[in-house]
Design a protein around this motif. Sequence first.
Motif, PDB file in Angstrom:
ATOM      1  N   GLN A   1       0.683  -1.128   0.057  1.00 17.95           N
ATOM      2  CA  GLN A   1       0.181   0.087  -0.004  1.00 17.95           C
ATOM      3  C   GLN A   1       0.838   1.195   0.121  1.00 17.95           C
ATOM      4  N   MET A   2       2.137   1.316   0.482  1.00 19.02           N
ATOM      5  CA  MET A   2       2.837   2.349   0.430  1.00 19.02           C
ATOM      6  C   MET A   2       3.403   2.871  -1.076  1.00 19.02           C
ATOM      7  N   GLU A   3       3.554   4.096  -1.052  1.00 17.18           N
ATOM      8  CA  GLU A   3       3.712   4.823  -2.378  1.00 17.18           C
ATOM      9  C   GLU A   3       5.295   4.533  -2.367  1.00 17.18           C
ATOM     10  N   ASP A   4       5.716   4.961  -3.609  1.00 17.25           N
ATOM     11  CA  ASP A   4       6.983   4.282  -4.013  1.00 17.25           C
ATOM     12  C   ASP A   4       8.122   5.141  -3.308  1.00 17.25           C
ATOM     13  N   SER A   5       9.017   4.812  -2.495  1.00 15.15           N
ATOM     14  CA  SER A   5      10.006   5.315  -1.771  1.00 15.15           C
ATOM     15  C   SER A   5      11.191   4.541  -1.563  1.00 15.15           C
ATOM     16  N   PRO A   6      12.242   5.115  -0.942  1.00 13.99           N
ATOM     17  CA  PRO A   6      13.532   4.031  -0.765  1.00 13.99           C
ATOM     18  C   PRO A   6      13.106   3.143   0.496  1.00 13.99           C
ATOM     19  N   LEU A   7      12.120   3.555   1.311  1.00 17.75           N
ATOM     20  CA  LEU A   7      11.822   2.805   2.585  1.00 17.75           C
ATOM     21  C   LEU A   7      10.894   1.620   2.069  1.00 17.75           C
ATOM     22  N   LYS A   8      10.022   2.014   1.119  1.00 18.51           N
ATOM     23  CA  LYS A   8       9.149   0.851   0.620  1.00 18.51           C
ATOM     24  C   LYS A   8      10.194  -0.265   0.029  1.00 18.51           C
ATOM     25  N   THR A   9      11.130   0.314  -0.745  1.00 16.37           N
ATOM     26  CA  THR A   9      11.976  -0.724  -1.367  1.00 16.37           C
ATOM     27  C   THR A   9      12.823  -1.622  -0.371  1.00 16.37           C
ATOM     28  N   GLU A  10      13.277  -1.033   0.573  1.00 18.50           N
ATOM     29  CA  GLU A  10      13.920  -1.578   1.836  1.00 18.50           C
ATOM     30  C   GLU A  10      12.999  -2.578   2.432  1.00 18.50           C
ATOM     31  N   LEU A  11      11.691  -2.285   2.678  1.00 26.25           N
ATOM     32  CA  LEU A  11      11.024  -3.069   3.316  1.00 26.25           C
ATOM     33  C   LEU A  11      10.610  -4.303   2.255  1.00 26.25           C
ATOM     34  N   ALA A  12      10.363  -4.089   1.039  1.00 28.76           N
ATOM     35  CA  ALA A  12       9.984  -4.967  -0.009  1.00 28.76           C
ATOM     36  C   ALA A  12      11.220  -6.034  -0.197  1.00 28.76           C
ATOM     37  N   ALA A  13      12.306  -5.815  -0.109  1.00 30.79           N
ATOM     38  CA  ALA A  13      13.407  -6.691  -0.403  1.00 30.79           C
ATOM     39  C   ALA A  13      13.406  -7.647   0.736  1.00 30.79           C
ATOM     40  N   CYS A  14      12.809  -7.570   1.712  1.00 33.25           N
ATOM     41  CA  CYS A  14      12.861  -8.540   3.000  1.00 33.25           C
ATOM     42  C   CYS A  14      11.727  -9.478   2.976  1.00 33.25           C
ATOM     43  N   SER A  15      11.053  -9.556   1.994  1.00 34.76           N
ATOM     44  CA  SER A  15       9.896 -10.177   2.101  1.00 34.76           C
ATOM     45  C   SER A  15      10.056 -11.842   1.809  1.00 34.76           C
ATOM     46  N   GLU A  16      11.195 -12.257   1.687  1.00 33.42           N
ATOM     47  CA  GLU A  16      11.537 -13.734   1.923  1.00 33.42           C
ATOM     48  C   GLU A  16      12.399 -14.094   2.810  1.00 33.42           C
ATOM     49  N   LYS A  17      12.734 -13.242   3.770  1.00 28.47           N
ATOM     50  CA  LYS A  17      13.668 -13.171   5.042  1.00 28.47           C
ATOM     51  C   LYS A  17      13.081 -13.968   6.169  1.00 28.47           C
ATOM     52  N   PRO A  18      13.806 -14.925   6.674  1.00 29.12           N
ATOM     53  CA  PRO A  18      13.384 -15.636   7.833  1.00 29.12           C
ATOM     54  C   PRO A  18      13.028 -14.553   9.137  1.00 29.12           C
ATOM     55  N   ILE A  19      11.784 -14.669   9.789  1.00 30.29           N
ATOM     56  CA  ILE A  19      11.377 -14.030  10.718  1.00 30.29           C
ATOM     57  C   ILE A  19      11.728 -14.699  12.148  1.00 30.29           C
TER      58      ILE A  19
END
Length: 410
Positions: free
Chosen positions: A41-59
Motif C-alpha cells: 500500500q506504500m507509495e514508491d520510496s526508498p523505505l518501501k524498497t527496503e521493506l519489500a526486499a525483506c519479503s522472503e527473509k526468515p523471521i
Amino acid sequence: MHALSLLVAASVAVAAPARKPQTPAVTNIQVGPRPFWLVDQMEDSPLKTELAACSEKPIRHAPFFSISHRGGPLQFPEHSREGLYAGARMGAGVLECDVAFTSDRQLVCRHSQCDLHTTTNILLIPELAAKCTTPFEPATADSSATAKCCTSDITHDEFLSLCAKMDSSNPDATTAEEYQYGGPEWRTALYDNCATTIDHKTYIEITQSLGLQFTPELKTPEVEMPFQGNYTQEIYAQQLIDEYKAAGIPSSRVWPQSFLEDDILYWVQAEPAFGKQAVYLDPRVDTAAGYEVAVASMTDLYNQGVRIMAPPIFALLNASADGEIVPSSYATAAKNAGLDIITWSLERSGPLEPAAAEGEYYISTIADVITGDGDMYRIVDALARKVGVKAIFSDWPATVTYYANCLGFH
C-alpha cells in the motif's frame, strides 16, 4: 444483530472452558500477510524498497522492539490466553498484562479495572451481573444502554470463570445479549468464542514458558484507595513486583509500567532493581499545557531515577511543511535528558484513512500527512530511525516484528 453476532453472543453465554495447558515455546514465528499488504500500500520510496526486499527473509522474535499490546486485539480478545499466544506467535519479544485487582485482592489481566461489561460476558451471568457497580440498564428513547462492571466487584475465581470477548458494546441495546457487540468491523469478532481470561500469575507462567520479557502495567484504580480500608496504592504496587520475585523472574526481564508518576517513583525507591526499568506512561501530553510541562520536566525526572518515558505516538511526532514525519519537542527533550522512549499503540486507530486521521488520538499530530494504510510503516520508521524509540507497542505485533527483522531493530 447480524448472524455472526448472534452466533458469537450465544457462544460467550456458556460457562468458560477448563483452563488449557500451556504449549511449548513458540519458535516458528509467523507474521502473516498484513506486513506485506501494508508495504504494498506504500507509495514508491526508498523505505518501501527496503521493506519489500525483506519479503522472503526468515523471521525471528524481535527481542525487545516489538511489544504485544494486550495480546493481539486487532483480532483476538485482549488479555486472553489466546491473545497472548497470538502476540508471541507474531514475534513480539515482550508481552503485556494490564494489572487490576479483584475483590479478594488478587491480580488479574484486564485493560481497565472497570471494563468487564465491555470485555467479558459478565452481563450474561446473572449472579455476577448483579454484583456490578452499575447493573445493565437498557437503552431508551432518550438514553444509551449503560453498565459498569469492575474486577473489584468480583472475586479472583469469579473473574477466571468469565469469557473474554472483543472490547465492544452496543449503545442501542435493550438486552444484555444485544449489549455484547458494537465494535468497529475492522476489529473482527471471528476469534471471539469464549476466550480464556487469565490472572497475573498465569501471565507470568506463560511468558516465562515462552522465554519472553514481561511488561505489566499497574492500572490506575477506579475505586477509592485504600481499597476496603487498608489496601493502599503502595501495597498494590509492591504486590505486582512480589509476584515476579515469587516466580524467580530476574528484574532485568521485567518492565513495570504505570500512568501514575508516584508508582514509578515508588518502584525506583523501594525496588530499585525493578525501578530502573519502570516505564512512565506519560498522561500529561493529553493537553497542550500538560505537554509543555512534560517537555520541561525531563531532566528532573531523570534526576529522580526515571529512565524510560512512554507517551502515545502522537506526542513523539510532528508533520513538517514538506510532508515529512519528524520528531517532536517531547522526543527531543527526552533524548537530551538521557531518557529512553517506548511508545503506544500502533494499529489502535484502525485503517489510516485521511478523512478519519484528523480525529484519531494516536496520529493526531501527523494527520495532515497521512494518506492511507501504507503510511503505517512511515510512522514506524520515523519512530525507529528519527525518534530512536526503544520499542513500539502494537495491536498486531507482526507489523512491528517484520520491520524489526528487516531493518535490524532488536
